[in-house]
Scaffold this motif. Structure first.
Motif, PDB file in Angstrom:
ATOM      1  N   LEU A   8       0.836  -1.199   0.000  1.00 36.58           N
ATOM      2  CA  LEU A   8       0.000   0.000   0.000  1.00 36.58           C
ATOM      3  C   LEU A   8       0.876   1.255   0.000  1.00 36.58           C
ATOM      4  O   LEU A   8       0.631   2.199  -0.760  1.00 36.58           O
ATOM      5  CB  LEU A   8      -0.945   0.011   1.212  1.00 36.58           C
ATOM      6  N   ILE A   9       1.914   1.259   0.810  1.00 39.55           N
ATOM      7  CA  ILE A   9       2.810   2.418   0.857  1.00 39.55           C
ATOM      8  C   ILE A   9       3.546   2.587  -0.465  1.00 39.55           C
ATOM      9  O   ILE A   9       3.685   3.708  -0.968  1.00 39.55           O
ATOM     10  CB  ILE A   9       3.788   2.291   2.048  1.00 39.55           C
ATOM     11  N   ILE A  10       3.990   1.491  -1.054  1.00 38.52           N
ATOM     12  CA  ILE A  10       4.649   1.567  -2.361  1.00 38.52           C
ATOM     13  C   ILE A  10       3.677   2.086  -3.413  1.00 38.52           C
ATOM     14  O   ILE A  10       4.041   2.903  -4.267  1.00 38.52           O
ATOM     15  CB  ILE A  10       5.242   0.198  -2.762  1.00 38.52           C
ATOM     16  N   PHE A  11       2.418   1.657  -3.351  1.00 34.91           N
ATOM     17  CA  PHE A  11       1.401   2.141  -4.293  1.00 34.91           C
ATOM     18  C   PHE A  11       1.211   3.653  -4.140  1.00 34.91           C
ATOM     19  O   PHE A  11       1.152   4.387  -5.129  1.00 34.91           O
ATOM     20  CB  PHE A  11       0.081   1.401  -4.085  1.00 34.91           C
ATOM     21  N   ILE A  12       1.116   4.132  -2.905  1.00 30.83           N
ATOM     22  CA  ILE A  12       0.964   5.569  -2.665  1.00 30.83           C
ATOM     23  C   ILE A  12       2.183   6.324  -3.195  1.00 30.83           C
ATOM     24  O   ILE A  12       2.046   7.382  -3.823  1.00 30.83           O
ATOM     25  CB  ILE A  12       0.721   5.850  -1.168  1.00 30.83           C
ATOM     26  N   LEU A  17       4.682   9.926  -7.244  1.00 29.88           N
ATOM     27  CA  LEU A  17       5.689  10.183  -8.273  1.00 29.88           C
ATOM     28  C   LEU A  17       5.046  10.342  -9.647  1.00 29.88           C
ATOM     29  O   LEU A  17       5.453  11.201 -10.432  1.00 29.88           O
ATOM     30  CB  LEU A  17       6.717   9.051  -8.299  1.00 29.88           C
ATOM     31  N   ALA A  18       4.055   9.533  -9.935  1.00 28.93           N
ATOM     32  CA  ALA A  18       3.451   9.534 -11.272  1.00 28.93           C
ATOM     33  C   ALA A  18       2.610  10.777 -11.540  1.00 28.93           C
ATOM     34  O   ALA A  18       2.572  11.265 -12.670  1.00 28.93           O
ATOM     35  CB  ALA A  18       2.601   8.281 -11.461  1.00 28.93           C
ATOM     36  N   ILE A  19       1.948  11.303 -10.523  1.00 23.30           N
ATOM     37  CA  ILE A  19       1.073  12.471 -10.716  1.00 23.30           C
ATOM     38  C   ILE A  19       1.844  13.618 -11.352  1.00 23.30           C
ATOM     39  O   ILE A  19       1.366  14.268 -12.279  1.00 23.30           O
ATOM     40  CB  ILE A  19       0.429  12.903  -9.379  1.00 23.30           C
TER      41      ILE A  19
END
Length: 143
Positions: A8-12, A17-19
């Motif tokens: 979950l933390i890696i997903f966040i 970063l992607a935004i």
């Protein structure tokens, strides 16, 4: 092997970063002529070629990071891209006006920090909440 909380933390982190890249790529595309002009003003070689490459890298790279597709490779490429754009686009050492130089310094080091985030993602991978995670082999006994 990542725990669910780690994933979950890696997903966040991937989203954070992607935004920036998705937003930047979209704004470059919407203001394409201005972006090419910016590249020319910064003496970026082959601006007519590098502009569509930059837009493509930001949009496709951002989407790949969000969905976790070939994350380690894409994250490494985006880290390199962030450093190259820091050097070419935020060359504070060539700015003479104090306020503009300070702005360029901040943007330069932000790019370096973003590259650091992508390098961490290169090492950690996308986690389970990703297409990469869905493709990863699962070991037996809770793996």
């Amino acid at each position: 092997m990542t725990r669910p909380a780690d994933s979950l933390i890696i997903f966040i982190a991937r989203l954070a970063l992607a935004i920036l890249f998705l937003w930047g790529g979209a704004m470059k595309l919407l203001g394409y002529a201005g972006f090419v002009g910016y590249l020319h003003a910064h003496n970026v070689p082959y601006a007519q070629f590098t502009a569509p490459v930059a837009v493509t890298i930001e949009l496709l790279g951002g989407l790949a990071i969000v969905f976790g597709v070939r994350t380690r490779f894409v994250a490494f490429m985006l880290a390199v891209y962030a450093i190259v754009t820091a050097i070419l686009g935020h060359d504070f050492w060539n700015v003479t006006q104090a306020a503009l130089q300070q702005d360029a310094v901040v943007h330069f080091w932000k790019n370096v920090a973003i590259a650091g985030g992508f390098l961490l993602l290169t090492v950690t991978g996308a986690g389970r909440a990703s297409i990469d995670g869905l493709r990863a082999p699962r070991g037996g006994f809770g793996g």
